[in-house]
Enzyme design. Structure first.
Site, mmCIF file in Angstrom:
data_model
loop_
_atom_site.group_PDB
_atom_site.id
_atom_site.type_symbol
_atom_site.label_atom_id
_atom_site.label_comp_id
_atom_site.label_asym_id
_atom_site.label_seq_id
_atom_site.Cartn_x
_atom_site.Cartn_y
_atom_site.Cartn_z
ATOM 1 N N ASP A 26 -6.115 -1.322 13.982
ATOM 2 C CA ASP A 26 -6.021 -2.351 12.944
ATOM 3 C C ASP A 26 -5.699 -3.683 13.600
ATOM 4 O OD1 ASP A 26 -6.518 -0.521 10.978
ATOM 5 O OD2 ASP A 26 -4.427 -0.273 10.368
ATOM 6 N N ASP A 138 -2.514 -13.988 -0.734
ATOM 7 C CA ASP A 138 -2.140 -12.610 -1.084
ATOM 8 C C ASP A 138 -3.298 -11.634 -0.888
ATOM 9 O OD1 ASP A 138 0.360 -13.436 -1.779
ATOM 10 O OD2 ASP A 138 -0.105 -13.677 -3.909
ATOM 11 N N ASN A 139 -4.439 -12.145 -0.470
ATOM 12 C CA ASN A 139 -5.639 -11.308 -0.362
ATOM 13 C C ASN A 139 -5.866 -10.798 1.055
ATOM 14 O OD1 ASN A 139 -6.472 -11.585 -3.109
ATOM 15 N ND2 ASN A 139 -7.129 -13.655 -2.639
ATOM 16 N N ASP A 301 -2.044 6.575 2.165
ATOM 17 C CA ASP A 301 -1.715 7.166 3.470
ATOM 18 C C ASP A 301 -0.207 7.380 3.594
ATOM 19 O OD1 ASP A 301 -4.400 6.848 4.023
ATOM 20 O OD2 ASP A 301 -4.128 5.056 5.252
#
Length: 350
Positions: A26, A138-139, A301
């Site tokens: 990530d 916030d996206n 997860d």
């Protein structure tokens, strides 16, 4: 009810939890609108990388301040389980395929920092899988490039004696449905071994498209599944693919539980989450103020990771679910599948 009372073990020990899946590095960074526009990304979305996104990952690293984390659905859950357990380290073993490259090196370092025993199959045909998290306000726009994650080979890795010994050492096994698209034969080998040795095999439906387009693969594994995870959307899609003729989540859970099972010594447990609504079989969810929600992406997860952390310690089912809700509650308050140094979860000994 003790979920694992007949497993003859108490507490957790190194390599007692086994996961296999698609490892992704990530890479997250706060970006600007120009960057999103350049790669035609929506501010809040999850997509698989196409050819036009190939340069995105390197550009993200060059242009912005990035954070790296060991990711991918199964690896995230193993990581969360380890965080919940804390000691000993390396309770979780993880298998998956990466490239012999810079991102692969970082991924190995990050999994080590998370105290999981990641034994990657390394090959040089495809680069390490990555997931870019492009943050604006916030996206989060997520772009995943599976690359090497798609290249796992049973005969080149799982079948090797030193690796198979780690599989045999485990008491609880967890695989996300995404891996059904990569190596069905690897999943079946692990699942059959778990069933024959009366150990716990857990599977996640993972996504509606798995239930729909990989139904045959899913149903080959289902007889070996002791614990089945999914959310309400996946449950409804699963029911449709199986001709259950109901959209009632409780009914779907009962029908999924009743599907043929290889190991008849224990009944299948089905755990369906419904977002902020209570988890089937009706365990209350920890309430959270919407303004405290930062990112729901890793919640599923984390839920599984929390559940597995107690399951591998032979805790009762309600304790597994409490830990699952706790972990998900922590993760949705933070960006990405990240967590504080230590959990604040007090579980009475079962």
């Amino acid at each position: 009810m003790r979920v694992a009372a007949d497993l003859q073990f108490s507490g957790s020990f190194p390599n007692s939890l086994f996961g296999m899946g698609n490892p992704l590095l990530d890479i997250s960074a706060v970006v600007d609108k120009d960057f999103l526009d350049k790669y035609t990304l929506k501010p809040n979305d999850q997509i698989l990388a196409e050819d036009k996104h190939k340069a995105l990952f390197e550009e993200l690293v060059k242009k912005f301040k990035v954070e790296y984390h060991a990711g991918g659905a199964t690896q995230n859950s193993i990581k969360i389980a380890q965080w919940m357990i804390q000691e000993p380290h390396n309770v979780g073993t993880f298998f998956g395929c990466i490239g012999k490259d810079k991102f692969g090196g970082i991924l190995k370092q990050k999994s080590e920092e998370a105290h999981i025993d990641a034994r990657y199959y390394e090959q040089d045909e495809e680069p390490t899988g990555t997931c870019a998290a492009c943050i604006t306000g916030d996206n989060r726009s997520l772009v995943a490039n599976l690359a090497a994650a798609n290249c796992y080979k049973k005969d080149k890795h799982l079948d090797l004696e030193e690796n198979w010994k780690l599989v045999e050492k485990a008491k609880v096994y967890y695989i996300a449905g995404f891996f059904l698209t990569v190596s069905l034969e690897s999943i079946l080998k692990v699942a059959k071994n778990a069933s024959e040795n009366n150990k716990l095999f857990c599977l996640n439906l993972s996504a509606p498209f798995i239930c729909q387009f990989f139904k045959d693969n899913l149903m080959q594994v289902m007889p070996y599944v002791d614990v089945l995870f999914g959310n309400e959307t996946e449950a409804v899609e699963f029911a449709e693919a199986q001709d259950f003729e109901t959209k009632d989540i409780k009914e779907i859970a009962k029908k999924a539980q009743a599907l043929p099972k290889d190991n008849t010594k224990r009944q299948r447990i089905v755990v369906f989450t419904q977002g902020k609504d209570d988890t089937i079989e009706t365990f209350p969810v920890l309430k959270i103020d919407p303004k405290d929600i930062v990112d729901t992406n890793g919640a599923g997860d984390a839920f599984v990771g929390g559940f597995l952390s107690e399951l591998v310690q032979e805790k009762p089912l309600d304790q597994c679910v409490k830990a699952a809700h706790y972990a998900a509650n922590v993760i949705i308050r933070r960006a990405g599948c990240t967590f504080p140094e230590k959990p604040d979860f007090n579980c009475p000994s079962a």
